[in-house]
Design a protein around this motif. Structure first.
Motif, PDB file in Angstrom:
ATOM      1  N   LYS A 279      98.914 -25.177  74.757  1.00  0.00           N
ATOM      2  CA  LYS A 279      99.933 -24.223  74.300  1.00  0.00           C
ATOM      3  C   LYS A 279     101.027 -24.973  73.544  1.00  0.00           C
ATOM      4  N   GLY A 280     101.303 -24.540  72.319  1.00  0.00           N
ATOM      5  CA  GLY A 280     102.416 -25.109  71.562  1.00  0.00           C
ATOM      6  C   GLY A 280     102.140 -26.493  71.003  1.00  0.00           C
ATOM      7  N   LYS A 281     103.206 -27.238  70.827  1.00  0.00           N
ATOM      8  CA  LYS A 281     103.154 -28.532  70.162  1.00  0.00           C
ATOM      9  C   LYS A 281     102.273 -29.524  70.914  1.00  0.00           C
ATOM     10  N   CYS A 282     101.424 -30.221  70.158  1.00  0.00           N
ATOM     11  CA  CYS A 282     100.549 -31.229  70.764  1.00  0.00           C
ATOM     12  C   CYS A 282     100.426 -32.406  69.805  1.00  0.00           C
ATOM     13  N   THR A 283     101.301 -33.404  69.991  1.00  0.00           N
ATOM     14  CA  THR A 283     101.285 -34.601  69.161  1.00  0.00           C
ATOM     15  C   THR A 283     100.302 -35.618  69.722  1.00  0.00           C
ATOM     16  N   THR A 284     100.123 -36.721  69.006  1.00  0.00           N
ATOM     17  CA  THR A 284      99.266 -37.784  69.533  1.00  0.00           C
ATOM     18  C   THR A 284      99.860 -38.376  70.801  1.00  0.00           C
ATOM     19  N   GLY A 356      97.977 -32.975  66.640  1.00  0.00           N
ATOM     20  CA  GLY A 356      97.813 -34.400  66.362  1.00  0.00           C
ATOM     21  C   GLY A 356      98.857 -34.986  65.446  1.00  0.00           C
ATOM     22  N   GLU A 357      99.989 -34.318  65.288  1.00  0.00           N
ATOM     23  CA  GLU A 357     101.046 -34.882  64.449  1.00  0.00           C
ATOM     24  C   GLU A 357     101.645 -36.102  65.128  1.00  0.00           C
ATOM     25  N   GLY A 358     102.442 -36.852  64.383  1.00  0.00           N
ATOM     26  CA  GLY A 358     103.111 -38.021  64.949  1.00  0.00           C
ATOM     27  C   GLY A 358     102.403 -39.308  64.602  1.00  0.00           C
ATOM     28  N   SER A 359     102.358 -40.224  65.549  1.00  0.00           N
ATOM     29  CA  SER A 359     101.738 -41.531  65.347  1.00  0.00           C
ATOM     30  C   SER A 359     100.274 -41.374  64.979  1.00  0.00           C
TER      31      SER A 359
END
Length: 469
Positions: A279-284, A356-359
């Motif tokens: 649910k929602g934001k999911c970065t690396t 998968g945003e971010g690093s």
């Protein structure tokens, strides 16, 4: 002149015995006096020279195709294209097929890259490759601050002089706020031991009880005698690596030799279990947390114990607590994934926007593959992570209709059909089973022919080995 960096020093460029120019040092892609010079590729390749002429020819091909001024970044990239005449070049869309002359890897990712390469069974790399250890040096020079025991969930603050300031990166505590400032101010705050300390006006108390102020920092902008090159500990590899074996202690918790990922069996992926619906934001960082986990970067099985522990479960709005669809128990995401893997259950993960945003952390793609994942289905991907998933043989798929995200429940069974006809630009047919109800939805992908080969072989490295045989 093409891209150039000016230096205050002057340099005379000679062709034979004739002086051609005397000017500030210029680094550039084309100018006859420079391309005529032999410049070693690196200190490790004294007999291999920078191929200025070849780079310039490639660049001229692209320049003629695009017919517009090029940025410095474009000049660097396009001069290394494998096939500049036929390469598809569309900003933000095209996957560039590059042919570098040397690969320099950053230590954080190189450790796993080397282990993966060993697992491929390939005898040698295609081009000279080296690893530089900025994190090892950075750990000694940049991580200034005071340390105290803080329970997870307690409010805390870390001040650093380097840009690792996203949630949980430094201490795995989501309640910690991280701020970036200058090394001088980090040092001052560390000495004072409090965040409201103002080194311009506030006093400190010495061991003798006397008050004093910190002097303003000073120093040379650059060292007058240049930088100390340090001790050269480089050991050259043997001329042939045919008989070299890499020995890793099987009891090691930080290094692990890898086995190649399994090859696709040529069948549709049917009745896949949903490991987690995020649910929602999911970065690396949500997928593969940093902090204390970074010491396991070289041990895929151990670092996989952080997989998805920071992601919010759609079913209960909790992190690292999902239902095991096999036996009905609740547990951490890695634990449930391991149970599925041990029982031969293949799974998918479902996510939201910009997954998968971010690093560009490659472990966020390696871990799902290692623990039995077969596909990641989301509303949209961060581009670099999407490519990392492809390299590990996972199918990164997006909902053609984002509203179909709501059709998938934690108890759903997912089937990906007609994969034998998987092709660039051709959507993937998907069946979502919720009890006796079956919804047919369409999933998109950005796989090209090369990347479809990765999927079929089980990973990009597996495919490279196939081509080398």
């Amino acid at each position: 002149m093409a891209a150039r960096l000016m230096s205050a020093q002057a340099q005379v460029c000679r062709l034979g015995k004739h002086v051609v120019a005397e000017a500030p040092v210029v680094r550039q892609f084309h100018a006859s006096c420079y391309t005529a010079s032999k410049v070693a590729l690196s200190k490790f390749d004294s007999d291999v020279f920078l191929p200025y002429e070849k780079l310039n020819k490639r660049l001229e091909v692209v320049r003629g195709r695009l017919n517009r001024p090029l940025t410095l970044s474009e000049k660097v990239l396009y001069s290394h294209l494998d096939d500049p005449a036929n390469q598809d070049i569309v900003r933000g869309t095209s996957y560039l097929r590059l042919r570098p002359d040397r690969v320099a890897m950053q230590d954080a990712t190189a450790q796993m890259a080397l282990l993966q390469f060993i697992s491929s069974g390939l005898k040698k790399v295609a081009v000279p490759s080296t690893v530089h250890c900025d994190h090892l040096m950075g750990g000694a020079t940049e991580t200034l601050g005071w340390i105290r025991d803080v329970k997870k969930g307690d409010k805390n603050t870390i001040v650093t002089s380097y840009n690792r300031n996203f949630t949980g990166r430094n201490d795995a505590n989501p309640a910690t706020h991280c701020f970036v400032t200058s090394p001088e101010l980090v040092t001052a705050l560390s000495i004072a031991g409090r965040l409201d300390f103002n080194p311009l006006t506030d006093e400190l108390t010495g061991s003798d009880g006397k008050k004093f102020k910190l002097k303003a920092p000073f120093g040379d902008e650059l060292p007058a005698q240049g930088f100390d090159p340090g001790q050269d500990t480089y050991t050259a590899p043997p001329a042939s690596g045919e008989n070299v074996k890499v020995a890793v202690d099987p009891k090691s918790t930080r290094l692990q030799l890898l086995e190649p990922f399994d090859k696709w069996n040529g069948k549709d992926l049917e009745d896949l279990t949903v490991l987690i619906k995020v649910k929602g934001k999911c970065t690396t960082d949500h997928i593969s947390a940093a902090g204390p986990w970074l010491k396991y970067r070289g041990h895929l099985d151990n670092i996989s114990n952080n997989m998805f522990i920071g992601a919010t479960n759609y079913e209960n709005n909790e992190m690292n607590n999902i239902k095991n669809q096999r036996n009905g128990s609740w547990g951490g995401v890695p634990d449930v994934a391991r149970d599925y893997k041990a029982n031969g259950i293949k799974w998918v993960a479902v996510g939201d926007e910009n997954y998968g945003e971010g690093s560009s952390r490659e472990h966020a793609a390696l871990e799902p593959r290692h623990l039995g994942g077969r596909a990641i289905i989301v509303k949209s991907f961060a581009r670099i992570h999407e490519t990392n998933l492809k390299k590990q043989g996972l199918l990164p798929l997006t909902f053609a209709n984002p509203a179909d995200y709501d059709k998938i429940q934690p108890t759903s069974k997912i089937s990906l059909l007609n994969l034998n006809s998987l092709a660039p630009g051709k959507p993937v047919e998907c069946e979502v089973k919720n009890g006796s109800k079956v919804d047919k939805i369409t999933l998109n992908h950005t796989l090209n022919d090369l990347q479809i080969g990765w999927f079929k072989a089980g990973s990009a490295l597996n495919r490279m080995k196939e081509l080398a045989q």
